[in-house]
Design an enzyme around this catalytic site. Structure first.
Site, PDB file in Angstrom:
ATOM      1  N   TYR A  86       0.822  -1.206   0.000  1.00  0.00           N
ATOM      2  CA  TYR A  86       0.000   0.000   0.000  1.00  0.00           C
ATOM      3  C   TYR A  86       0.860   1.261   0.000  1.00  0.00           C
ATOM      4  O   TYR A  86       2.009   1.244   0.403  1.00  0.00           O
ATOM      5  CB  TYR A  86      -0.913   0.023   1.229  1.00  0.00           C
TER       6      TYR A  86
ATOM      7  N   SER B 136      -0.469   7.024  11.030  1.00  0.00           N
ATOM      8  CA  SER B 136      -0.079   5.639  10.823  1.00  0.00           C
ATOM      9  C   SER B 136      -1.260   4.812  10.329  1.00  0.00           C
ATOM     10  O   SER B 136      -2.393   5.005  10.747  1.00  0.00           O
ATOM     11  CB  SER B 136       0.440   5.062  12.141  1.00  0.00           C
ATOM     12  N   LYS B 137      -0.971   3.915   9.431  1.00  0.00           N
ATOM     13  CA  LYS B 137      -2.005   3.070   8.872  1.00  0.00           C
ATOM     14  C   LYS B 137      -2.627   2.185   9.940  1.00  0.00           C
ATOM     15  O   LYS B 137      -3.791   1.808   9.862  1.00  0.00           O
ATOM     16  CB  LYS B 137      -1.376   2.222   7.773  1.00  0.00           C
ATOM     17  N   ARG B 138      -1.838   1.861  10.934  1.00  0.00           N
ATOM     18  CA  ARG B 138      -2.272   0.919  11.957  1.00  0.00           C
ATOM     19  C   ARG B 138      -3.310   1.466  12.936  1.00  0.00           C
ATOM     20  O   ARG B 138      -3.924   0.717  13.666  1.00  0.00           O
ATOM     21  CB  ARG B 138      -1.059   0.428  12.768  1.00  0.00           C
ATOM     22  N   LYS B 139      -3.454   2.766  12.972  1.00  0.00           N
ATOM     23  CA  LYS B 139      -4.327   3.330  14.002  1.00  0.00           C
ATOM     24  C   LYS B 139      -5.702   3.726  13.478  1.00  0.00           C
ATOM     25  O   LYS B 139      -6.328   4.639  13.990  1.00  0.00           O
ATOM     26  CB  LYS B 139      -3.650   4.552  14.625  1.00  0.00           C
TER      27      LYS B 139
END
Length: 516
Positions: A13, A252-255
RNA sequence: GGCCCCUUCGUCUAGCGGUCUAGGACACCGCCCUUUCACGGCGGCGACACGGGUUCGAGUCCCGUAGGGGUCACCA
């Protein structure tokens, strides 16, 4: 000649913050006739690179950020995959070892871990004391006789300062003695990122290293590597990172779940999800996310709008002008106008840029952008559908992204839901509503022709005959034929639907009103 | 915790010692336009983190404090 690079890892991504960094690199190179290089940092991933890389390349292509050298286009410094350049990296490690700028270290992972924990227990920070350093072959063979394997560590200077001249931050000074002996090669001999990155940048002739500020703390050891090798220093520019919506921490993509609590962010995602759902776009839960570029492409954003917004996230020309074409960006961008503080990602402002860009696009371009969504949503068979062109023109700036065409599904097919609030307010509640609608239906029924002007004349004379104001019926008509209280010009809407449909829909509405 | 970076309206930012009673944009709130919605027009709300210096004069220079953040892997 300026040569810049962007070096993504094949993760599958393209992060919005990464695009901003790539954009600045690209602008800097292209404005002066230089080159922008794409290098793939795949030293760790190894497998499935092609598959994980594709979405990233697709993202750049969609955005119009083209690369002069890199995957697919090749170039004089091939290969552009870091994993294929390992021999050069290994040679550099050997040179460093030979010149005494690096050493073999025989510490076992568990020994290091114990040291680290002990230091933490004492409330100190861990600082490797070169306890298992082997500087001579004799020492090395002793360790190896114990079954140990060596990593290669940098032998960092223990005195003096490392002075970094940063194009956006000015002079940054770091005392060498605070720098750890970083590992540059694993026990299996494979080189690590910092080493590889420095070597590749040098081999590619990168003149300006423009990257996010999280790399600033890494810079001293990279400088140490390159100067130990006798390489010239590139110019550095450390960009502020893109911060999360409504916050100051790095985006961040993770959050995702955290950002969903932000109203603007979740509105944007919902907006996209609605489009994706109607257009039957198969969304990957992992990448259908406003932090990832795919999201914008999939719901019909304009690439230039996204670039324009990203440009202003950490850069300004004069604080007044905000709209730039890509050509203007190339012409006007300068590193010295980059801001130092992190800029938080604002979904609302992004949407404002998008709406503005889309509204100023020529109708033909808008039609072309909208067509795939209209087809996917089953509204039309082909992009030549004449109604589609009419609707796009009539909708005007009500279409903010191409996918918004789904909001006008009632122009194309008869299945639509009545908004219950609108139905109550405009049909059910007003005393004469159904009676007036029935009367208007009859008038339409007997009309000879039914274009927008006819519809207007018809409705107005109907109002005169009933001695009412147009406002007393027009809202009911809108709800009756579209199911919704909002939309573009009523007469255009009626004309687009056509006489038969208008009559049918009023009929259907009257039944619904009578039923309940 | 060590090292480093950062700090002007809610958000993105302008400001590079006097022209700052701090400008623009997004958002928000009014009013106007209007058959709805949107657009547009006009107006409003709203910020120099704090404390010391330097200076005739500081948002602008220096120092400190506070706060925020980044980074400390045999990841990239």
């Amino acid at each position: 000649m300026i040569r810049t690079r962007f070096a993504p890892s094949p993760t599958g991504y393209l992060h919005i913050g990464g695009v901003r960094t790539a954009l600045f690199n690209w602008l800097l190179a292209k404005q002066s006739g230089g080159q922008f290089i794409l290098r793939i940092d795949d030293t760790d991933a190894g497998r499935n690179v092609a598959e994980a890389l594709q979405p990233i390349l697709e993202g750049f292509k969609w955005l119009g950020i083209d690369w002069d050298e890199g995957p697919e286009v090749g170039g004089p410094s091939e290969p552009y995959y870091q994993s294929q350049r390992i021999e050069g990296h290994k040679a550099a490690v050997a040179k460093l070892l030979e010149s005494g700028h690096a050493y073999r270290d025989y510490a076992l992972p568990e020994e290091l871990k114990a040291e680290r924990e002990a230091a933490e227990k004492r409330g100190e920070r861990f600082f490797y004391d070169r306890r298992w350093m082997a500087e001579t072959d004799e020492q090395a063979s002793v360790y190896e006789a114990e079954g140990r394997q060596a990593t290669i560590r940098l032998k960092m200077p223990r005195e003096g300062d490392c002075v970094i001249e940063d194009l956006v931050r000015g002079t940054v000074t770091v005392a060498w003695e605070t720098e750890q002996d970083h590992v540059i090669a694993r026990t299996d001999g494979s080189p690590l990122y910092h080493l590889a990155s420095v070597i590749d940048d040098h081999d590619f002739g990168i003149t300006h290293v423009v990257r996010a500020e999280e790399h600033l703390p890494n810079t001293p050891r990279q400088i140490f590597i390159l100067e130990s090798l006798g390489y010239p220093r590139p110019k550095y520019a450390h960009l502020p990172y893109v911060a999360e919506p409504g916050g100051t921490a790095k985006l961040s993509k993770r959050k995702l779940s955290k950002y969903l609590k932000n109203k603007d962010f979740s509105n944007l995602l919902d907006h996209g999800a609605r489009i994706a759902d109607r257009c039957k776009i198969t969304t990957d839960a992992d990448t259908f996310n406003p932090v990832i570029v795919d999201f914008y492409r999939e719901i019909g954003f304009t690439a230039d709008a996204l670039l324009n917004y990203l440009l202003l996230l950490g850069w300004s020309l004069d604080g007044e002008r905000e709209k730039f074409t890509v050509e203007e960006m190339k012409e006007l961008f300068t590193l010295d106008r980059v801001t130092k503080a992190p800029a938080s990602f604002d979904p609302q402002k992004l949407m404002a840029f998008q709406a503005d860009h889309f509204a100023t696009l020529p109708t033909g371009d808008r039609l072309q952008a909208v067509a795939p969504f209209a087809i996917a949503a089953g509204l039309v068979e082909s992009s030549d559908d004449p109604t589609l062109a009419t609707v796009v023109a009539a909708a005007g700036d009500r279409l903010k992204v191409a996918g918004d065409i789904i909001d006008f599904g009632y122009c194309f097919h008869d299945e639509f839901e009545y908004e219950s609030k609108a139905f109550e307010k405009r049909i059910r509640k007003p005393e004469q509503a159904t009676e007036l609608l029935a009367g208007f239906r009859d008038v339409v029924q007997s009309a000879d022709s039914f274009d927008a002007a006819d519809a207007e004349t018809l409705l107005k004379s109907f109002c005169e005959s009933k001695e009412i104001k147009i406002g007393q019926i027009i809202h009911a008509v809108r709800v009756a034929v579209t199911g919704t209280a909002a939309g573009f010009g009523m007469f255009e809407t009626l004309a687009i639907l056509g006489k038969e449909r208008v009559v049918q829909r009023i009929e259907k509405t009257l039944q619904k009103a009578a039923d309940a």
